[in-house]
Design an enzyme around this catalytic site. Sequence first.
Site, PDB file in Angstrom:
ATOM      1  N   HIS B 131       8.556  12.279  -4.822  1.00 22.69           N
ATOM      2  CA  HIS B 131       8.237  11.308  -3.783  1.00 22.69           C
ATOM      3  C   HIS B 131       9.347  10.247  -3.805  1.00 22.69           C
ATOM      4  O   HIS B 131       9.957  10.022  -4.845  1.00 22.69           O
ATOM      5  CB  HIS B 131       6.887  10.679  -4.146  1.00 22.69           C
ATOM      6  CG  HIS B 131       6.285   9.816  -3.117  1.00 22.69           C
ATOM      7  ND1 HIS B 131       6.574   8.472  -3.014  1.00 22.69           N
ATOM      8  CD2 HIS B 131       5.395  10.083  -2.138  1.00 22.69           C
ATOM      9  CE1 HIS B 131       5.882   7.969  -2.009  1.00 22.69           C
ATOM     10  NE2 HIS B 131       5.154   8.917  -1.466  1.00 22.69           N
ATOM     11  N   ASP B 208       4.952  10.899 -13.040  1.00 22.83           N
ATOM     12  CA  ASP B 208       4.279  10.339 -11.870  1.00 22.83           C
ATOM     13  C   ASP B 208       2.982  11.129 -11.707  1.00 22.83           C
ATOM     14  O   ASP B 208       3.007  12.298 -11.309  1.00 22.83           O
ATOM     15  CB  ASP B 208       5.199  10.492 -10.657  1.00 22.83           C
ATOM     16  CG  ASP B 208       4.510  10.122  -9.339  1.00 22.83           C
ATOM     17  OD1 ASP B 208       3.282   9.890  -9.348  1.00 22.83           O
ATOM     18  OD2 ASP B 208       5.210  10.089  -8.308  1.00 22.83           O
ATOM     19  N   GLN B 211      -0.692  12.121  -7.973  1.00 23.86           N
ATOM     20  CA  GLN B 211      -1.448  13.240  -7.381  1.00 23.86           C
ATOM     21  C   GLN B 211      -2.249  14.010  -8.425  1.00 23.86           C
ATOM     22  O   GLN B 211      -2.987  14.931  -8.079  1.00 23.86           O
ATOM     23  CB  GLN B 211      -0.482  14.193  -6.661  1.00 23.86           C
ATOM     24  CG  GLN B 211       0.245  13.573  -5.499  1.00 23.86           C
ATOM     25  CD  GLN B 211      -0.686  13.159  -4.369  1.00 23.86           C
ATOM     26  OE1 GLN B 211      -1.720  13.798  -4.135  1.00 23.86           O
ATOM     27  NE2 GLN B 211      -0.348  12.086  -3.661  1.00 23.86           N
ATOM     28  N   LYS B 234      -5.787   6.772  -5.262  1.00 22.26           N
ATOM     29  CA  LYS B 234      -5.747   8.243  -5.211  1.00 22.26           C
ATOM     30  C   LYS B 234      -6.930   8.843  -5.957  1.00 22.26           C
ATOM     31  O   LYS B 234      -7.096  10.059  -5.990  1.00 22.26           O
ATOM     32  CB  LYS B 234      -4.448   8.760  -5.847  1.00 22.26           C
ATOM     33  CG  LYS B 234      -3.169   8.141  -5.323  1.00 22.26           C
ATOM     34  CD  LYS B 234      -2.743   8.704  -4.001  1.00 22.26           C
ATOM     35  CE  LYS B 234      -1.309   8.278  -3.689  1.00 22.26           C
ATOM     36  NZ  LYS B 234      -0.922   8.570  -2.329  1.00 22.26           N
ATOM     37  N   CYS B 372       7.074  11.371   2.652  1.00 20.69           N
ATOM     38  CA  CYS B 372       7.947  10.579   1.773  1.00 20.69           C
ATOM     39  C   CYS B 372       8.643  11.458   0.736  1.00 20.69           C
ATOM     40  O   CYS B 372       8.849  11.047  -0.409  1.00 20.69           O
ATOM     41  CB  CYS B 372       7.174   9.435   1.106  1.00 20.69           C
ATOM     42  SG  CYS B 372       6.531   8.264   2.294  1.00 20.69           S
TER      43      CYS B 372
END
Lengths: 143, 414
Positions: B131, B208, B211, B234, B372
């Site tokens: 991202h 990261d 998600q 999220k 993104c």
Amino acid sequence: MTIKEQQDNIIADFEVFGDWMEKYEYIIQLGKDLPLIDPKYKTDDNLIRGCQSKVWLHAEMQGDKLVFTADSDAVITKGLVGLVIQVLSHQTPKDIANADIYFIDAIGLTSHLSPTRSNGLLSMLKQIKLYAIGYQAKSIQQN
Amino acid sequence: METATAKNTIWPDVEKIRNEFPILQQSINGNPLVYLDNGATTQKPVQVIRAMQEYYTGYNSNVHRGVHTLSQKATSAYEAARHQVAAFIGAHHHEVVFTKGTTDAINLVAAGFRKEFLHEGDEVIISGMEHHSNIVPWQLACEEKKAHLKVIPVTDNGELDMNAYASMLGPRVKIVSVTWISNTLGTINPVKDIINMAHAAGIPVLLDAAQAIAHTPIKVHELNVDFLALSSHKVYGPTGIGILYGKESWLQKLPPYQGGGDMIKHVTFEKTTYAEPPLKFEAGTPAICEAIGFGAAVAYVTQLGIHKIQAYEHQLTEYAIAQLKTIPELRLIGEAKHRAGAISFLVGQHHPSDVGVLLDQQGIAVRTGHHCTQPLMDRFECPGTVRASLALYNTTADIDRLVEGVRKAVTLLG
């Protein structure tokens, strides 16, 4: 035809459609049918970038009228661009700069102009007005 | 339909769960809402909404500085949220820094590395499926320090080229920063291998987990990861808050990110000393209500069971992919062997924006565009995709509506 008359005509056209599918079918067809821009104007300089789709916009003066051509890589956007051009092209810079654009609301497609990063139409309308203001200023200077 | 039947044995009361999400009980453009944009943000259950309402109606106050009852109550709730989130990811509470979100957390680490650990000629490794939030902060750091950004290539089916990754590790690499689950492709990366390989070369790793947090169990100590960034919204919590997990040793070494508020130990005009982590990184009044909502969100997920959610979503994803593949013009972008429920696709030559607009008319919320991840779109040579991303409240009926909606869009677009 004035900008107001153009808008009222489009609103009347859309009133005959029974549901959203018919509206979108019409817009999609409009997008497919209209070759809106000379390919030589599909340059980065004329590109209005949105997150979703690209819109190219070219403006030039013909006599005392400002003429717009445009294109998009998304067919629904292209159809809507076609409507915007129909309303605002071949008008004087002053009339364009002062125009109240209400037809998109009236035909029930406001979501396409939401001030989000998701489409370039709002940017395109803004750009058209900026062109008009620019040409208007130039014409005042020349006079 | 076998999958749909199997689903019911895992999640028999999905309707009860759906009823806990008030926003799902509405119509959009005359149709019952099908919300499939969970990769962008998830909806909030009443448990989260209530916790936040209780804060504002019952004990709204600033934290860490008041002697009065409300302030003490707010401080307790704020720190309890930190404990809840820490427990959810298997961390110690003092290793959890509240940030504005994943992007802020990555920027915090990148800013620290830029200041202390990155020098001319050094290297930073990211991947081709990042991202923008995990690209740009490192680009800024590398540009400033004349370091090099190395990118792990992505294969045609949307997986990381691990051989290429292995060959990129070396003494000049100062950090590896990669996504756990791709927001665009749904690929679940082999993070354990990524971490072990980097550590063997003495390199720290940032994951990261934006998600991953709502879809897979996370145990940072078992993973032995050095940093992990994620966002509350999220995982059914509010926006504007997330965390940076950092190993204690790293949080001690990293310089402060911003100055002011609770991040100080002692200030004179000549010299300031800093509070211990995590407060060292929490300048200013924090997002107190949001932290409390975040705590309620992970409590909600914990109560349902993250393993159960994972199993349910796995079956739902398989069902979705099988059903979408019945549309002849549809092409999946990303077909990794290990994948989560972010499903990207294109339909014929149609622009994803056109498909998204026509789905919206049918009350189906999906994401369209480049998500993104513009370099990834360039990699797959497309302007963007349509992305349906799943959450625990989605059902096979939602998938059926999506498939029907795509078919209708294709008919309209001709």
